[in-house]
Design an enzyme around this catalytic site. Sequence first.
Site, PDB file in Angstrom:
ATOM      1  N   ARG A 146      -0.793  11.093 -98.572  1.00 57.53           N
ATOM      2  CA  ARG A 146      -1.619  10.611 -97.463  1.00 57.53           C
ATOM      3  C   ARG A 146      -2.585   9.509 -97.877  1.00 57.53           C
ATOM      4  O   ARG A 146      -2.678   8.471 -97.218  1.00 57.53           O
ATOM      5  CB  ARG A 146      -2.422  11.777 -96.850  1.00 57.53           C
ATOM      6  N   THR A 147      -3.329   9.743 -98.946  1.00 59.41           N
ATOM      7  CA  THR A 147      -4.368   8.777 -99.305  1.00 59.41           C
ATOM      8  C   THR A 147      -3.752   7.425 -99.664  1.00 59.41           C
ATOM      9  O   THR A 147      -4.160   6.385 -99.148  1.00 59.41           O
ATOM     10  CB  THR A 147      -5.213   9.305-100.472  1.00 59.41           C
TER      11      THR A 147
END
Length: 311
Positions: free
Chosen positions: A51-52
Amino acid sequence: MRHLMSPLDFSVGELNRLFDLANDMEKNRDKYAHICDGKKLATCFYEPSTRTRLSFEAAMMNLGGNVLGFSEASSSSASKGESVSDTIRVISCYADICAMRHPKEGAPMVAASRSLIPVINAGDGGHQHPTQTLTDLLTIRTLTGSLENFTIGLCGDLKFGRTVHSLIRALLRYKGIKFVFISPDELKIPDYIITELQEKEADFTEVTKLEDVIGNLDILYMTRVQRERFFNEEDYIRLKDFYVLTKEKLAMAKENMMVLHPLPRVNEISVEVDDDPRAAYFKQAQYGVYVRMALIATLLGFAPEVFDKED
């Protein structure tokens, strides 16, 4: 030039203006589609991430910029022994801004001290995860309309969870926040966080059973038990399923309680909860793109209104 190492690096006023910008970016994508044309974001990830890293890349591409970088230490010169200081000096020659994740606490700070470009801490060990905290704050503010006067329960791995540590410290600056810490004894909030809470005279309680408090919560922030933070596999196996949010437990909660999770999820939220309107963790992931768009634009100088006002 400014960096982002901690959520506290921005004043409350600056954060409010950053969130206003993120909300505008969500509503008016075309307006911002080319403001970073010709600019490059370097994603230096010494630790795995989905995600990041991808949300940073999506954010930069949404702004018209380009992305370069590496997704694990083994694919960088760190595998040859290159220091973070040397890496960032080299990256400064190639990119305009850098997002760095590192398993060692303080590594992004070292990079920022040597960098010629803005550096964003994308997570350092069990210490800080400021852009996840900005995502959490934006999600709460957007979906509830306020960052004040609510009760938040933080459940699971509160000892090693950098997302939890960052969020608590950020929320201490807002009025009327009540904290409920839900964890087994082995994964309790660290003493230094407790000390900060006591110094700020914050309202907090510590409990072991989620069922005892879920009915009092406005927000439930679930976290996974992180295998990568354990030195003993037996301890991980014993604690990994200590908390599982099910439809039955959710039935005890308020009808408007919001469920957040920084993700990835393992077993701590049953998939049957996903269809409940209170489940906001996938919306939360989407807001992560908008807040990173706003942050990149601001640190590159394309949104001076975020910093140019007196608070």
